[in-house]
Design an enzyme around this catalytic site. Structure first.
Site, PDB file in Angstrom:
ATOM      1  N   VAL A   1      38.310  44.049  42.033  1.00 31.47           N
ATOM      2  CA  VAL A   1      38.413  45.390  42.619  1.00 31.47           C
ATOM      3  C   VAL A   1      38.213  46.475  41.554  1.00 31.47           C
ATOM      4  CG1 VAL A   1      39.808  46.935  44.049  1.00 31.47           C
ATOM      5  CG2 VAL A   1      40.014  44.470  44.355  1.00 31.47           C
TER       6      VAL A   1
ATOM      7  N   GLU B   1      45.721  52.561  50.618  1.00 28.43           N
ATOM      8  CA  GLU B   1      44.832  52.174  51.720  1.00 28.43           C
ATOM      9  C   GLU B   1      44.273  50.763  51.551  1.00 28.43           C
ATOM     10  OE1 GLU B   1      43.734  54.285  54.734  1.00 28.43           O
ATOM     11  OE2 GLU B   1      43.793  52.126  54.965  1.00 28.43           O
TER      12      GLU B   1
ATOM     13  N   GLU C   1      41.171  33.095  46.303  1.00 28.19           N
ATOM     14  CA  GLU C   1      41.556  33.048  44.895  1.00 28.19           C
ATOM     15  C   GLU C   1      41.502  31.601  44.401  1.00 28.19           C
ATOM     16  OE1 GLU C   1      43.062  35.750  43.276  1.00 28.19           O
ATOM     17  OE2 GLU C   1      42.871  37.069  44.995  1.00 28.19           O
TER      18      GLU C   1
ATOM     19  N   GLY D   1      37.075  41.651  49.203  1.00 28.28           N
ATOM     20  CA  GLY D   1      35.803  41.656  48.472  1.00 28.28           C
ATOM     21  C   GLY D   1      35.690  42.908  47.626  1.00 28.28           C
TER      22      GLY D   1
ATOM     23  N   LYS E   1      51.404  42.410  54.213  1.00 29.39           N
ATOM     24  CA  LYS E   1      50.663  43.481  54.896  1.00 29.39           C
ATOM     25  C   LYS E   1      51.340  43.856  56.213  1.00 29.39           C
ATOM     26  CE  LYS E   1      46.388  41.858  52.801  1.00 29.39           C
ATOM     27  NZ  LYS E   1      45.268  40.918  52.979  1.00 29.39           N
TER      28      LYS E   1
ATOM     29  N   ILE F   1      39.307  48.559  56.192  1.00 32.06           N
ATOM     30  CA  ILE F   1      39.724  49.204  57.454  1.00 32.06           C
ATOM     31  C   ILE F   1      40.698  50.345  57.119  1.00 32.06           C
ATOM     32  CG2 ILE F   1      40.860  48.882  59.686  1.00 32.06           C
ATOM     33  CD1 ILE F   1      40.170  45.912  59.526  1.00 32.06           C
TER      34      ILE F   1
ATOM     35  N   GLY G   1      41.770  45.638  53.590  1.00 30.12           N
ATOM     36  CA  GLY G   1      40.586  46.026  52.814  1.00 30.12           C
ATOM     37  C   GLY G   1      39.951  47.337  53.231  1.00 30.12           C
TER      38      GLY G   1
HETATM   39  N1  LIG Z   1      40.041  40.966  45.663  1.00 29.52           N
HETATM   40  C1  LIG Z   1      40.156  41.529  46.856  1.00 29.52           C
HETATM   41  O1  LIG Z   1      39.278  41.383  47.722  1.00 29.52           O
HETATM   42  C2  LIG Z   1      41.355  42.386  47.187  1.00 29.52           C
HETATM   43  C3  LIG Z   1      41.466  42.961  48.466  1.00 29.52           C
HETATM   44  C4  LIG Z   1      42.547  43.800  48.754  1.00 29.52           C
HETATM   45  C5  LIG Z   1      43.506  44.023  47.801  1.00 29.52           C
HETATM   46  N2  LIG Z   1      43.397  43.408  46.576  1.00 29.52           N
HETATM   47  C6  LIG Z   1      44.444  43.669  45.580  1.00 29.52           C
HETATM   48  O2  LIG Z   1      43.855  44.345  44.469  1.00 29.52           O
HETATM   49  C7  LIG Z   1      44.534  43.991  43.276  1.00 29.52           C
HETATM   50  C8  LIG Z   1      43.530  43.460  42.253  1.00 29.52           C
HETATM   51  O3  LIG Z   1      42.920  42.300  42.790  1.00 29.52           O
HETATM   52  P1  LIG Z   1      41.642  41.624  42.123  1.00 29.52           P
HETATM   53  O4  LIG Z   1      41.103  40.676  43.148  1.00 29.52           O
HETATM   54  O5  LIG Z   1      40.742  42.656  41.567  1.00 29.52           O
HETATM   55  O6  LIG Z   1      42.320  40.784  40.957  1.00 29.52           O
HETATM   56  P2  LIG Z   1      41.608  40.088  39.710  1.00 29.52           P
HETATM   57  O7  LIG Z   1      40.157  39.911  39.942  1.00 29.52           O
HETATM   58  O8  LIG Z   1      42.413  38.882  39.403  1.00 29.52           O
HETATM   59  O9  LIG Z   1      41.788  41.152  38.528  1.00 29.52           O
HETATM   60  C9  LIG Z   1      43.027  41.446  37.969  1.00 29.52           C
HETATM   61  C10 LIG Z   1      42.816  42.355  36.774  1.00 29.52           C
HETATM   62  O10 LIG Z   1      44.076  42.680  36.227  1.00 29.52           O
HETATM   63  C11 LIG Z   1      44.071  42.429  34.814  1.00 29.52           C
HETATM   64  N3  LIG Z   1      45.432  42.035  34.434  1.00 29.52           N
HETATM   65  C12 LIG Z   1      46.181  41.037  34.930  1.00 29.52           C
HETATM   66  N4  LIG Z   1      47.396  41.038  34.352  1.00 29.52           N
HETATM   67  C13 LIG Z   1      47.395  42.048  33.475  1.00 29.52           C
HETATM   68  C14 LIG Z   1      48.356  42.557  32.563  1.00 29.52           C
HETATM   69  N5  LIG Z   1      49.563  42.015  32.441  1.00 29.52           N
HETATM   70  N6  LIG Z   1      48.018  43.646  31.817  1.00 29.52           N
HETATM   71  C15 LIG Z   1      46.790  44.213  31.932  1.00 29.52           C
HETATM   72  N7  LIG Z   1      45.842  43.772  32.778  1.00 29.52           N
HETATM   73  C16 LIG Z   1      46.150  42.703  33.531  1.00 29.52           C
HETATM   74  C17 LIG Z   1      43.048  41.320  34.597  1.00 29.52           C
HETATM   75  O11 LIG Z   1      42.574  41.373  33.263  1.00 29.52           O
HETATM   76  P3  LIG Z   1      41.352  40.455  32.742  1.00 29.52           P
HETATM   77  O12 LIG Z   1      40.144  40.863  33.513  1.00 29.52           O
HETATM   78  O13 LIG Z   1      41.208  40.797  31.298  1.00 29.52           O
HETATM   79  O14 LIG Z   1      41.773  39.039  32.996  1.00 29.52           O
HETATM   80  C18 LIG Z   1      41.999  41.704  35.641  1.00 29.52           C
HETATM   81  O15 LIG Z   1      41.101  42.642  35.098  1.00 29.52           O
HETATM   82  C19 LIG Z   1      45.608  42.984  43.692  1.00 29.52           C
HETATM   83  O16 LIG Z   1      46.834  43.645  43.912  1.00 29.52           O
HETATM   84  C20 LIG Z   1      45.085  42.424  45.009  1.00 29.52           C
HETATM   85  O17 LIG Z   1      46.101  41.940  45.855  1.00 29.52           O
HETATM   86  C21 LIG Z   1      42.346  42.605  46.247  1.00 29.52           C
END
Ligand SMILES: NC(=O)c1ccc[n+]([C@@H]2O[C@H](COP(=O)([O-])OP(=O)(O)OC[C@H]3O[C@@H](n4cnc5c(N)ncnc54)[C@H](OP(=O)(O)O)[C@@H]3O)[C@@H](O)[C@H]2O)c1
Length: 431
Positions: free
Chosen positions: A16, A132, A193, A305, A208, A139, A137
């Site tokens: 994200v 939001e 994941e 996504g 949610k 919506i 996502g």
């Molecule tokens: N993915 C989706 O489709 C989606 C949809 C809705 C909501 N979300 C929410 O959005 C958020 C992010 O999701 P994501 O999918 O983008 O996760 P992700 O791909 O796993 O990315 C997490 C990021 O956080 C960094 N990180 C983790 N622990 C950290 C720490 N202690 N200090 C500093 N940085 C740290 C990681 O660093 P590195 O890159 O260096 O490892 C990475 O850049 C979550 O809360 C998730 O629930 C995600």
């Protein structure tokens, strides 16, 4: 000439976070023209500085300690995209709000667990929490609810709130593949994941559901108040039998309210193949809100996504100034004091599958229990093929109380000829 400057810090540059940076790079000119607003990224942080990212990290000021970004004086908004209900994400949220900066987050786990405290902190410091992207996502459901676009008494929420589970169930049903293959496909397609526990256990849906329920009813439920069942017990045979009976199986998050009692539940449901929700396939999410004036309103869109989620995060960044009321605030008005309900009091139809020995009299033994408990059966049949050597009996009940069924099942499972746990799937007829 742009006359509004908005300075932000982005913490978390994964799926994200990098989507947000890339989109801001691509669309900043568009935002300048359309909203008279220039968004400046004054700092970024993640775990590893040297990780390969989809944008040029060197263009931005990097902070090894994410908490240091919050100290940057002229930053207005901190965007937290790390994940996790505690640890660093919670530290960032607390420091941001105490430092009188606005917080944009997609972190449903954090808000479902600490929403009330963070909301109080935001209120005390006259700043906002925008979230939001945390529910469904792309919506804009939070926007719809907070702006009272449905000026109605909402009595029921039904949501397909987890794209991974919906994708797995759709693929198992359509391609007749196993749960494990469908999960692998979801991971390869980037919907699931590497550790899918929160998704398939139903936890993510519960977070949610809690956020939506608290927003709508001004309650303070936590995920521990949600009755929870994931999708791991759903097999291809149940999907096939559901289909034969006219149903699709979905993982739903449901809040029903009756006489000020709210029942929050997340579990697999059989819904009619003709219902609107049954058409929501693969990674799509959907929310149905039911009110006393408008009836049912359905929102549908991409639930996860990179791009869909980044779009929601950016809509929060762009509009946070206009949403001074945007707070996770639980008003606790006396006339709105709802209490959590017990799933045992749910009344509805059920699908049951039982593995038994191929011996005479077994069906009569089982149906005699149903008769004694006054559970009437609307459909009953035996599968031609055996599973793990046991004959499979399928029953569909008429409307009954869940507690009535549970006590009967316990007795049925004690019969010598019954060789498996009774597989129960609730049928939701009202969607
Ligand atoms: N993915 C989706 O489709 C989606 C949809 C809705 C909501 N979300 C929410 O959005 C958020 C992010 O999701 P994501 O999918 O983008 O996760 P992700 O791909 O796993 O990315 C997490 C990021 O956080 C960094 N990180 C983790 N622990 C950290 C720490 N202690 N200090 C500093 N940085 C740290 C990681 O660093 P590195 O890159 O260096 O490892 C990475 O850049 C979550 O809360 C998730 O629930 C995600």
């Amino acid at each position: 000439m742009v006359n509004k400057q908005l300075n932000i810090g982005i913490i978390g540059l994964g799926t994200v976070g990098s989507g947000v940076v890339e989109t801001l790079e691509k669309k900043n000119n568009y935002f300048k023209k359309k909203y008279n607003l220039e968004i400046n990224i004054l700092g970024i942080s993640a775990k590893s500085k040297n990780k390969k990212r989809a944008f040029t990290v060197k263009k931005y000021k990097w902070y090894n300690n994410p908490l240091d970004i919050i100290d940057v004086k002229n930053i207005h908004v901190i965007v937290e995209l790390i994940a996790g209900s505690s640890g660093m994400a919670l530290k960032i949220a607390n420091k941001t709000l105490k430092g009188k900066k606005h917080l944009v987050t997609a972190n449903k786990a954090l808000l479902a667990v600490h929403g009330e405290k963070l909301s109080e902190l935001a209120k005390k410091n006259s700043v906002n929490i925008c979230f939001e992207a945390a529910v469904a996502g792309a919506i804009p459901i939070i926007n719809v609810l907070e702006n009272r676009m449905l000026s109605d008494n909402i009595s029921n929420i039904y949501g397909i709130l987890n794209g991974t589970c919906n994708y797995i169930l759709s693929q198992m049903s359509e391609k007749k593949i196993s749960f494990n293959t469908a999960l692998k496909n979801a991971q390869n397609a980037g919907f699931a994941e590497a550790d899918p526990y929160d998704d398939i256990s139903g936890n993510d849906t519960a977070y949610k559901l809690v956020l939506l329920t608290n927003l709508i009813f001004s309650t303070n439920f936590k995920s521990k108040h949600v009755y929870l069942e994931g999708i791991t017990k759903i097999s291809n045979i149940d999907l096939e039998m559901g289909h034969k009976l006219g149903y699709t199986i979905l993982l739903l998050g449901i809040s029903n309210i009756k006489n000020k009692i709210i029942q929050l539940r997340v579990h697999p449901c059989m819904v009619s193949k003709n219902s609107l929700l049954a058409k929501v396939k693969n990674e799509l999410n959907s929310v149905v809100l039911e009110g006393d004036m408008v009836g049912k309103t359905l929102l549908i869109g991409k639930g996860a996504g990179k791009k869909p989620t980044a779009a929601s995060v950016i809509s929060d960044i762009i509009s946070f100034e206009n949403y001074k009321q945007r707070k996770l605030e639980y008003k606790k008005e006396k006339n709105l004091s709802f209490i959590g309900g017990n799933i045992n009091e749910r009344k509805g139809k059920f699908y049951l599958r039982i593995g038994v020995l191929d011996k005479p009299g077994v069906l009569a033994d089982i149906t005699s229990f149903f008769k004694r408990q006054k559970i009437s059966i609307s459909n009953m049949f035996q599968l031609e093929k055996k599973i793990s050597g046991y004959v499979q009996l399928i029953f569909v009940t008429h409307n009954i109380l869940e507690r009535q069924l549970i006590s009967t099942i316990k007795k049925i499972e004690k019969l010598d000829k019954v060789k498996t746990k009774v597989n129960v799937i609730r049928i939701e007829n009202s969607i």
